[in-house]
Design an enzyme around this catalytic site. Sequence first.
Site, short mmCIF file in Angstrom:
data_model
loop_
_atom_site.label_atom_id
_atom_site.label_comp_id
_atom_site.label_asym_id
_atom_site.label_seq_id
_atom_site.Cartn_x
_atom_site.Cartn_y
_atom_site.Cartn_z
CD GLU A 76 -2.82 1.30 0.15
OE1 GLU A 76 -2.93 0.38 -0.67
OE2 GLU A 76 -3.39 2.41 0.02
CE LYS A 126 32.98 10.11 20.02
NZ LYS A 126 33.02 9.66 18.65
N1 5U1 Z 1 26.43 11.16 21.30
C1 5U1 Z 1 27.28 12.10 20.87
N2 5U1 Z 1 28.27 11.88 20.04
N3 5U1 Z 1 28.89 13.05 19.86
C2 5U1 Z 1 29.97 13.37 19.09
N4 5U1 Z 1 27.25 13.39 21.22
C3 5U1 Z 1 28.26 14.01 20.60
N5 5U1 Z 1 28.66 15.29 20.62
C4 5U1 Z 1 29.72 15.63 19.87
C5 5U1 Z 1 30.39 14.68 19.09
C6 5U1 Z 1 31.55 15.09 18.26
O1 5U1 Z 1 30.17 16.90 19.86
C7 5U1 Z 1 29.55 17.91 20.65
C8 5U1 Z 1 29.92 17.76 22.10
C9 5U1 Z 1 30.05 19.21 20.12
#
Ligand code: 5U1
Length: 683
Positions: A38, A124
């Site tokens: 669908e 991360k």
């Molecule tokens: N989960 C997350 N990954 N990460 C990568 N948050 C996050 N924040 C980032 C990066 C490079 O940078 C900010 C703190 C600017």
Amino acid sequence: MSQTDSSPAERAAALRALLHHHAHRYYVLDAPELPDAEYDRLFQELQALEAAHPELRSADSPTQRVLGQVLEGFAPVRHAVPMLSIRTETDTEASGAEAFDARVRRELELAGDAPPVEYAAELKFDGLAINLRYERGVLVQAATRGDGETGEDVTQNIRTIGQIPLRLQGCDAPVLEVRGEVYMRRDHFERLNERQREKGEKTFVNPRNAAAGAVRQLDPAIAAQRPLSFFAYGLGEVQGWALPDSHSALLDALAALGVPVCAQRTVALGAAGLVDFHRAMGAQRDALPFDIDGVVYKVNSLALQQRLGFVTREPRWAVAHKYPAQEQITRLERIEVQVGRTGKLTPVAKLAPVFVGGTTVSNATLHNLFELRRKGVRVGDRVIVRRAGDVIPEVVGRVPGERSGYVPNFRMPRECPVCGSAVRRERGGLDHRCSGGLFCAAQRKQALLHFAGRRAMDIEGLGDKLVDQLVDGGLVRTLPELYTLGVAKLAALDRMGEKSAANLVAGLARSRQTTLARFLYALGIRQVGETTAKDLAKHFGSLDRIMEAGLDQLLQVNDVGPVVAQSIRTFFDQPHNREVVEQLRAAGIGWPEGEGAAASDAPQPLAGKTLVLTGTLPTLSRDEAKALIEAAGGKVAGSVSKKTHFVVAGDEAGSKLDKARELGLTVVDEAGLRALLGSGGPG
Ligand code: 5U1
């Protein structure tokens, strides 16, 4: 207004809204409301309408996801707000989190007895950072991070990612830039590499490289075939959108706009809260469907973030706290050839032991001769080993460098290293196989281990050391011979006391009462996994009917295609396989007659219900609970979504329980599950 009354412009707008809604249900919430056919029909209607009225085409139309020219290169994009990097804490212990908290408290000049700082803790992701620019709610540009000031315009490829909304829900802000990570799920990565191997093409080293390669693929048609996903974790430029006052509320707000945000996140208090999160996610790391290389802590209050500011290009309010790496470099000491259950010869790298992905690895697969050659690894090389999740460790490549002296290229043996039978390779195929069948001790051992496995006949106490002794000592040559073993014969084996022998004999006795599906799976028919075995049992209800079924009848079974059907037919056409089946039946192995058919007549209180199991139940193992649910007509899913009807939670239930609560699902304990099995329960 009915469909026929509306103008083409109105109909196109209505179709776009419908398709956005259903794409979000499908890709982000994993809870589709429409059958695929669908959705396709609506999509084609919009395509036809836009073809007839090109002026109706808009940047946010779902039809624009898959279009695009092959590019010569990517245009540079200057970021309106620089894309910062994040400070990395490589101390993978609790002290890494404590050091960050201490730094934040010092910078904020908090007194020793001041209350703990509130943090937003998240994962991360091991992918590629992307900036998504929405103007008036419509995705107008996607760019890589590049050097943080200038990235590359990868809009065409990013549009192909179904999870990324082309239009934000209920957001008309002049500018809203969403930042996050494009990544590839591990199962999608394995399947992609499997397909590459089948085609004899280059495999990808890890999901991150595969994702980065797809995003920077100049041909969007190729990019569209690489399954990518996305999680948001921050913002770039914002105009006309009211910022929440904390990072956790910001992520909630992004999720409400239809942007994927990872469920594994929390608000943590002080260093202790961060340490708890780091530990909890570390324990879940292998079970996550995607790679992470650490967790991220951010001071939750945006006002405090502003007070803390930046050092060079890194904010003082955030840190990435790492886990042990999933890739390491070690030395390839030699290559051995292993023979599997189906006779496949696998070159296995014997490595100088190395700590990777949380365990010490000294063996890793090289898959097949062609992959080994493509990677160009030779004995003595320094190689990169990867171990992620519960996937078998593999050698992903060699570290470039000089080789000292001549090292010959690896060759597959012409004879099976275990039984000496000829090794054959199908024309055009990638796998070398021993032609010895069950004459080959290696295949016999693997067949016995598979037969005895937890999901097959579940023979307790029959592990690989014992199988080695049974086969090498000539005590067991065929599956039925297992059931001739007595305590006296077993107790005479090395390191096998009277008690262990008695336990194994009891385990063998218990295994005699099984189910048709388990028995079929245990036979080790090529292409017949657990699910196919269950489908066959359900469809035919009796082993004799399966053994006699022609290809046409087999093809009627759910998910059975020509390759699987032929494999089942080939197996039962061989007299020695039929003999094994008869001898096993004669040894007393049985199951409730008409299992499949009876199952559909029996009460099915959980028919149509999806359940998720999490944590440890007081008396039922995971497999037992699963079997009971399936016998009651229910389905057990691996992850919680809005489609889940019940979550069964035991001790130490983790993020699945959190998600269930977040979604307002019904959560039951083991007693509750038993009640459901008896009644069908509410809903
Ligand atoms: N989960 C997350 N990954 N990460 C990568 N948050 C996050 N924040 C980032 C990066 C490079 O940078 C900010 C703190 C600017």
